[in-house]
Every structure is written in structure tokens, then in C-alpha cells.
Design a protein around this motif. Structure first.
Motif, PDB file in Angstrom:
ATOM      1  N   PHE A  64       1.468   6.379  -6.970  1.00  0.00           N
ATOM      2  CA  PHE A  64       0.409   7.340  -7.280  1.00  0.00           C
ATOM      3  C   PHE A  64       0.966   8.756  -7.352  1.00  0.00           C
ATOM      4  O   PHE A  64       0.686   9.492  -8.302  1.00  0.00           O
ATOM      5  N   LEU A  65       1.763   9.152  -6.363  1.00  0.00           N
ATOM      6  CA  LEU A  65       2.321  10.508  -6.360  1.00  0.00           C
ATOM      7  C   LEU A  65       3.290  10.719  -7.523  1.00  0.00           C
ATOM      8  O   LEU A  65       3.264  11.757  -8.186  1.00  0.00           O
ATOM      9  N   GLN A  86       2.106   1.803  -3.402  1.00  0.00           N
ATOM     10  CA  GLN A  86       1.058   2.332  -4.282  1.00  0.00           C
ATOM     11  C   GLN A  86       0.902   3.841  -4.094  1.00  0.00           C
ATOM     12  O   GLN A  86       0.634   4.572  -5.040  1.00  0.00           O
ATOM     13  N   VAL A  87       1.069   4.327  -2.862  1.00  0.00           N
ATOM     14  CA  VAL A  87       1.044   5.774  -2.608  1.00  0.00           C
ATOM     15  C   VAL A  87       2.210   6.437  -3.342  1.00  0.00           C
ATOM     16  O   VAL A  87       2.035   7.463  -4.008  1.00  0.00           O
ATOM     17  N   ALA A  88       3.397   5.841  -3.232  1.00  0.00           N
ATOM     18  CA  ALA A  88       4.573   6.380  -3.928  1.00  0.00           C
ATOM     19  C   ALA A  88       4.346   6.382  -5.430  1.00  0.00           C
ATOM     20  O   ALA A  88       4.641   7.368  -6.117  1.00  0.00           O
ATOM     21  N   TRP A 144      10.782   6.293   2.492  1.00  0.00           N
ATOM     22  CA  TRP A 144       9.587   5.984   3.259  1.00  0.00           C
ATOM     23  C   TRP A 144       9.183   4.513   3.126  1.00  0.00           C
ATOM     24  O   TRP A 144       9.112   3.799   4.110  1.00  0.00           O
ATOM     25  N   VAL A 145       8.933   4.058   1.912  1.00  0.00           N
ATOM     26  CA  VAL A 145       8.376   2.724   1.709  1.00  0.00           C
ATOM     27  C   VAL A 145       9.355   1.624   2.108  1.00  0.00           C
ATOM     28  O   VAL A 145       9.031   0.761   2.920  1.00  0.00           O
ATOM     29  N   LEU A 188       0.829  -1.218   0.000  1.00  0.00           N
ATOM     30  CA  LEU A 188       0.000   0.000   0.000  1.00  0.00           C
ATOM     31  C   LEU A 188       0.861   1.264   0.000  1.00  0.00           C
ATOM     32  O   LEU A 188       0.550   2.222  -0.702  1.00  0.00           O
ATOM     33  N   GLN A 189       1.938   1.243   0.758  1.00  0.00           N
ATOM     34  CA  GLN A 189       2.857   2.384   0.744  1.00  0.00           C
ATOM     35  C   GLN A 189       3.443   2.573  -0.656  1.00  0.00           C
ATOM     36  O   GLN A 189       3.559   3.708  -1.142  1.00  0.00           O
ATOM     37  N   ILE A 240      10.386   8.788  -2.629  1.00  0.00           N
ATOM     38  CA  ILE A 240       9.393   8.290  -1.668  1.00  0.00           C
ATOM     39  C   ILE A 240       9.672   6.826  -1.328  1.00  0.00           C
ATOM     40  O   ILE A 240       9.615   6.436  -0.158  1.00  0.00           O
ATOM     41  N   ASN A 241       9.999   6.021  -2.331  1.00  0.00           N
ATOM     42  CA  ASN A 241      10.299   4.614  -2.065  1.00  0.00           C
ATOM     43  C   ASN A 241      11.517   4.449  -1.173  1.00  0.00           C
ATOM     44  O   ASN A 241      11.503   3.670  -0.229  1.00  0.00           O
ATOM     45  N   ASN A 265       9.032   9.220  -7.368  1.00  0.00           N
ATOM     46  CA  ASN A 265       8.777   7.847  -6.954  1.00  0.00           C
ATOM     47  C   ASN A 265       9.977   7.257  -6.210  1.00  0.00           C
ATOM     48  O   ASN A 265       9.828   6.649  -5.149  1.00  0.00           O
TER      49      ASN A 265
END
Length: 143
Positions: free
Chosen positions: A18-19, A14-16, A61-62, A11-12, A57-58, A54
Motif C-alpha cells: 500500500f505504501l 499489504q501495508v508495504a 520490517w515484513v 497483512l504486513q 519496507i519488506n 516497497n
């Protein structure tokens, strides 16, 4: 079958995605509609910018807990760049085929192509190749 952690990581990611995707898609529209670039060139440029979003963020965070900051960013960047090149190639050619062969508007064709490329190409490679945990890192984390 799937752990809570693996679902949360998915899910994380997918947020990355998406952004990065919103950045990519919005810039593609801007470059194509306002600056009148052919959509294939717009996808190339916007794909690079979206990839930077991407990747950031990955990495931070992810997959932070998996690859950590001890991992060499250079090797991750190289692997990520190869995934991005493949992704951009697939997105450009898929969008072009849908537009030329099936007369689908490039904006819709891009969304269709992105859905296949994101789940079937990008996510598996990013998770299992770019930010994978090697055995040495697992041992270090356990100590």
C-alpha cells in the motif's frame, strides 16, 4: 489452514504494498498530469520509486524475521528488480489495454490492473522467491 504468523505476514506485506503503491500511484498522476508525460512512461518512473519504498519496507520490517540481515541484499535486490520489471510491464500494458480497447480512464485502469498484479504476481514472488528462507537459514535459526 493458515497460521497467525502467515496471516500477519500477509497483512504486513499489504501495508508495504500500500505504501509503495500510494507513492507509485501519486507520482504517476503527478508526472502525467503536471509534467505531461505519457502515462506509460509515468508508470515506469513511478514504479521504480514505489519499488524502492516497497523493497525497503519488506526487507526491514515484513520479512526481517524470515530472511534476516544475514541474507545477501544483492541477491534479494536482483530478484526484486526482476519482479519489479515484470510488475511494471504488466501494469503498463494492462493499463494501456484498458484505456485503448475499453476506453477506461488510465487512472481507473491502473487501479484495476494493480489489483490483479499485486495479488497474483507481486506478493507470491516477493514472499516465495525474493525473501524466501532457504534450508541453511532455517538450520541456523534453530541453533
Amino acid at each position: 489452514m493458515f497460521s497467525k504468523k502467515s496471516i500477519f505476514t500477509f497483512l504486513q506485506a499489504q501495508v508495504a504494498a500500500f505504501l509503495g503503491g500510494i507513492t507509485d500511484y501519486g507520482l504517476m498522476i503527478l508526472l502525467t498530469e503536471v509534467f505531461k508525460l505519457h502515462f506509460a512512461f509515468s508508470i515506469l518512473i513511478s514504479g521504480i520509486v514505489g519499488a524502492v519504498v516497497n523493497f525497503s519496507i519488506n526487507r526491514f520490517w515484513v520479512f526481517k524475521n524470515q530472511s534476516g540481515y544475514s541474507s545477501h541484499i544483492n541477491s534479494q535486490l536482483l530478484r526484486f528488480a526482476l519482479v519489479v520489471l515484470g510488475s511494471i510491464s504488466l501494469k503498463s500494458s494492462g493499463t494501456l489495454i484498458l484505456q485503448k480497447v475499453f476506453q477506461i480512464d488510465y487512472r481507473i485502469g491502473r487501479l484495476i490492473t494493480d489489483s490483479f498484479v499485486s495479488y497474483g504476481f507481486n506478493y507470491p514472488l516477493i514472499k516465495y522467491w525474493v525473501f524466501k528462507v532457504n534450508e541453511k537459514q532455517k538450520v541456523i535459526k534453530l541453533n
